[in-house]
Structures are given as structure tokens and as C-alpha cells.
Enzyme design. Structure first.
Site, PDB file in Angstrom:
ATOM      1  N   ASP A 132       0.861  -1.189   0.000  1.00 46.53           N
ATOM      2  CA  ASP A 132       0.000   0.000   0.000  1.00 46.53           C
ATOM      3  C   ASP A 132       0.894   1.235   0.000  1.00 46.53           C
ATOM      4  O   ASP A 132       1.671   1.444   0.936  1.00 46.53           O
ATOM      5  CB  ASP A 132      -0.891  -0.018   1.243  1.00 46.53           C
ATOM      6  CG  ASP A 132      -1.940   1.078   1.249  1.00 46.53           C
ATOM      7  OD1 ASP A 132      -1.694   2.155   0.661  1.00 46.53           O
ATOM      8  OD2 ASP A 132      -3.001   0.875   1.876  1.00 46.53           O
TER       9      ASP A 132
ATOM     10  N   TYR B  93     -10.818  14.451  -5.120  1.00 45.41           N
ATOM     11  CA  TYR B  93     -10.049  13.879  -6.219  1.00 45.41           C
ATOM     12  C   TYR B  93      -9.322  14.962  -7.017  1.00 45.41           C
ATOM     13  O   TYR B  93      -8.110  14.883  -7.246  1.00 45.41           O
ATOM     14  CB  TYR B  93     -10.986  13.089  -7.139  1.00 45.41           C
ATOM     15  CG  TYR B  93     -10.286  12.430  -8.303  1.00 45.41           C
ATOM     16  CD1 TYR B  93      -9.519  11.285  -8.120  1.00 45.41           C
ATOM     17  CD2 TYR B  93     -10.397  12.950  -9.594  1.00 45.41           C
ATOM     18  CE1 TYR B  93      -8.879  10.675  -9.180  1.00 45.41           C
ATOM     19  CE2 TYR B  93      -9.769  12.342 -10.661  1.00 45.41           C
ATOM     20  CZ  TYR B  93      -9.006  11.207 -10.455  1.00 45.41           C
ATOM     21  OH  TYR B  93      -8.364  10.614 -11.519  1.00 45.41           O
TER      22      TYR B  93
ATOM     23  N   LYS C 239      -5.172  15.708  -7.297  1.00 43.48           N
ATOM     24  CA  LYS C 239      -4.439  15.652  -8.556  1.00 43.48           C
ATOM     25  C   LYS C 239      -3.769  16.985  -8.880  1.00 43.48           C
ATOM     26  O   LYS C 239      -2.676  17.017  -9.465  1.00 43.48           O
ATOM     27  CB  LYS C 239      -5.372  15.219  -9.684  1.00 43.48           C
ATOM     28  CG  LYS C 239      -5.886  13.792  -9.538  1.00 43.48           C
ATOM     29  CD  LYS C 239      -4.756  12.773  -9.488  1.00 43.48           C
ATOM     30  CE  LYS C 239      -5.261  11.350  -9.543  1.00 43.48           C
ATOM     31  NZ  LYS C 239      -4.157  10.353  -9.544  1.00 43.48           N
TER      32      LYS C 239
ATOM     33  N   SER D 139      -4.433  14.034 -13.416  1.00 43.05           N
ATOM     34  CA  SER D 139      -5.694  13.940 -14.146  1.00 43.05           C
ATOM     35  C   SER D 139      -6.064  15.317 -14.660  1.00 43.05           C
ATOM     36  O   SER D 139      -5.679  16.334 -14.071  1.00 43.05           O
ATOM     37  CB  SER D 139      -6.809  13.430 -13.221  1.00 43.05           C
ATOM     38  OG  SER D 139      -8.088  13.600 -13.800  1.00 43.05           O
TER      39      SER D 139
ATOM     40  N   SER E 254      -8.761  16.424 -14.142  1.00 48.27           N
ATOM     41  CA  SER E 254      -9.573  16.939 -13.034  1.00 48.27           C
ATOM     42  C   SER E 254      -8.753  17.807 -12.090  1.00 48.27           C
ATOM     43  O   SER E 254      -9.317  18.523 -11.271  1.00 48.27           O
ATOM     44  CB  SER E 254     -10.218  15.785 -12.256  1.00 48.27           C
ATOM     45  OG  SER E 254     -11.207  15.144 -13.032  1.00 48.27           O
TER      46      SER E 254
ATOM     47  N   THR F 113     -11.849   2.624 -19.706  1.00 46.09           N
ATOM     48  CA  THR F 113     -11.556   1.509 -18.813  1.00 46.09           C
ATOM     49  C   THR F 113     -12.849   0.744 -18.527  1.00 46.09           C
ATOM     50  O   THR F 113     -13.952   1.234 -18.762  1.00 46.09           O
ATOM     51  CB  THR F 113     -10.971   2.008 -17.485  1.00 46.09           C
ATOM     52  OG1 THR F 113     -11.956   2.815 -16.807  1.00 46.09           O
ATOM     53  CG2 THR F 113      -9.710   2.825 -17.711  1.00 46.09           C
TER      54      THR F 113
ATOM     55  N   ASN G 165       1.455   5.736 -10.201  1.00 45.87           N
ATOM     56  CA  ASN G 165       0.138   5.648 -10.828  1.00 45.87           C
ATOM     57  C   ASN G 165      -0.983   5.320  -9.841  1.00 45.87           C
ATOM     58  O   ASN G 165      -2.148   5.607 -10.118  1.00 45.87           O
ATOM     59  CB  ASN G 165       0.179   4.573 -11.926  1.00 45.87           C
ATOM     60  CG  ASN G 165      -1.181   4.252 -12.458  1.00 45.87           C
ATOM     61  OD1 ASN G 165      -1.790   5.033 -13.186  1.00 45.87           O
ATOM     62  ND2 ASN G 165      -1.703   3.081 -12.091  1.00 45.87           N
TER      63      ASN G 165
ATOM     64  N   VAL H 142     -10.794   7.960 -20.142  1.00 48.30           N
ATOM     65  CA  VAL H 142     -10.161   6.751 -20.667  1.00 48.30           C
ATOM     66  C   VAL H 142     -11.173   5.611 -20.638  1.00 48.30           C
ATOM     67  O   VAL H 142     -11.906   5.437 -19.658  1.00 48.30           O
ATOM     68  CB  VAL H 142      -8.911   6.377 -19.841  1.00 48.30           C
ATOM     69  CG1 VAL H 142      -8.292   5.080 -20.358  1.00 48.30           C
ATOM     70  CG2 VAL H 142      -7.896   7.503 -19.882  1.00 48.30           C
TER      71      VAL H 142
END
Length: 248
Positions: A54, A145, A149, A132, A134, A180, A81, A178
């Protein structure tokens, strides 16, 4: 022995796994790091060294670096990442939710980079942090989030400014939408259509397209590139990210 050794965090799936596979295909040795030990064991078989750690836990980060050095003898590249997403309105974002995002998305980048710096000094290696779009442009439901970033981008420039003295290059990749499995599972058709309308290239990106930019930044072809924030988003950042469909 591979010519180049990389650590890729968040490597059990998505962009991290695509990056690990690409680097291996280019002849690199890769340590794949993810706290999802079960999934990591599946994907890392015959690919690289599986390290079920972790990145938000300092002792585990130190062990990650130690295990990589014991196995490969050096570290040339660190790809930060690993990340978590938690989308909620400001009023619904508890401090516990805020910290859960920050401890992985920001603290993890700081801890992994700091722990790997001595080895990267020896190899004059590189770091690629994954942020990101974002973090470049504000949007709804992304208070934790997006802020995490944005902080990763500034941390990238701090690292580039200081670690450049040792020959270490540090850059940041900001993926846009993306395609995913997770994104396709949670994005309604309305959201997909709205993204396509807002992205100049009229489509989502792929994990492999993001991985190729990351791999370039780790390579000697990018030997004079450092401190850069690179959007890989089909032009989306230039058009903004406040889509009406995401506000509902």
C-alpha cells in the site's frame, strides 16, 4: 538482466497494468505494486515482480524499494500511478473520505518518490507522476479527487526543481477520459455522448495510449524533458470538463 528497471504502482489493472506491460515489451524489468494482492498475483505472473504493498503506508513503501533493489539491483524509473477516486459533493465529503483520497493520491506519490530517490540518484533515473485533467480544471463532485491531482502536479514541479540537481527527471501525465472497464460500467450513455461531444477527437482514450506517453517520458528520448505537465486527453482540457450530464 534488463537494461532498465521500473517500479509501477497501481499496476494490477488499468493504466498501471498497461504501462507495466509496455515497459516489459520494451525490455525493462518491472516491479508491479498494488494493494490488491489477489488481482496483482494474477496479472504479474510471467510479467514482473509482484509487490502487494500500500503506497500510503510508509513502512510498506520502504519495503517496496528494498524488495526491488534486492531483486533487480537498481531502479531507473518510478511511475506513481496508484490512485483512488471518490466523487461526491463538497457537503457530502467527510474528512474520512477526503483523507482516504489524499493518502493514496498525494501522500503515496510523496512517499514513493522520497523512498526511491537514493536509487534514482545512483541511476540518474526518472519519475512519472499520474494526475488527471480533473486537477487542471475544476468540475462538480471532485473536491477531493481534483484537489489531490492538482497537488500532484505542483509536487511534480517541486520534485523536478530539486531533484534535477541529481540528474533525476520528473514529469506528470494528466489522462482525460479513458475507456476503462470501470468507466464504461459507471458512465451512462448520456455521459458518454456528452464526453464525445466535448472532446475534440470525439472519443475516449485507451489505457495503451496513456501508457505510451508514460513510457516515452521514462525513456532516453525524453532526456531533456522535466518538470512538465502533459495532458493526454484528446484535446479535452482545452474545452473544459463541466459537462451538464455529470451534474445530475
Amino acid at each position: 538482466m534488463p537494461q532498465r528497471i521500473a517500479i509501477v504502482t497501481g499496476a494490477a489493472r488499468g493504466i498501471g497494468l498497461a504501462t507495466a506491460r509496455l515497459l516489459v515489451s520494451q525490455g525493462a524489468g518491472v516491479a508491479l505494486v498494488d494493494r490488491d494482492a489477489e488481482e496483482l498475483a494474477k496479472v504479474a505472473e510471467n510479467l514482473g515482480l509482484a509487490l502487494p504493498y500500500d503506497v500510503s503506508v510508509p513502512d510498506q513503501v520502504e519495503q517496496m524499494v528494498d524488495d526491488t533493489l534486492k531483486h533487480f539491483g537498481r531502479i531507473d524509473t518510478l511511475v506513481n500511478n496508484a490512485g483512488v477516486a471518490d466523487f461526491a459533493p463538497i457537503e457530502g465529503t467527510t474528512f474520512e473520505r477526503w483523507r482516504r483520497v489524499m493518502e493514496t493520491n498525494l501522500d503515496g506519490v510523496f512517499l514513493c518518490s522520497q523512498a526511491a530517490t537514493p536509487a534514482l540518484r545512483a541511476s540518474k533515473g526518472s519519475i512519472v507522476n499520474i494526475a488527471s485533467i480533473s486537477g487542471l480544471r475544476a468540475s462538480t463532485l471532485r473536491v477531493a479527487y481534483g484537489t489531490s491531482k492538482a497537488a500532484v502536479m505542483h509536487l511534480t514541479q517541486q520534485q523536478a526543481s530539486e531533484l534535477g540537481e541529481y540528474g533525476i527527471r520528473v514529469n506528470c501525465v494528466c489522462p482525460g477520459p479513458v475507456r476503462t472497464k470501470l468507466a464504461m460500467a459507471v458512465h451512462s450513455q448520456e455521459i458518454i455522448d456528452a464526453y464525445h461531444d466535448a472532446i475534440p477527437l470525439n472519443r475516449y482514450g485507451t489505457e495503451d495510449e496513456i501508457a505510451r506517453v508514460i513510457a516515452f517520458l521514462t525513456s532516453d528520448d525524453a532526456s531533456y524533458v522535466t518538470g512538465q505537465i502533459i495532458s493526454v486527453d484528446g484535446g479535452f482540457q482545452s474545452t473544459g470538463i463541466g459537462l451538464p450530464a455529470l451534474r445530475q
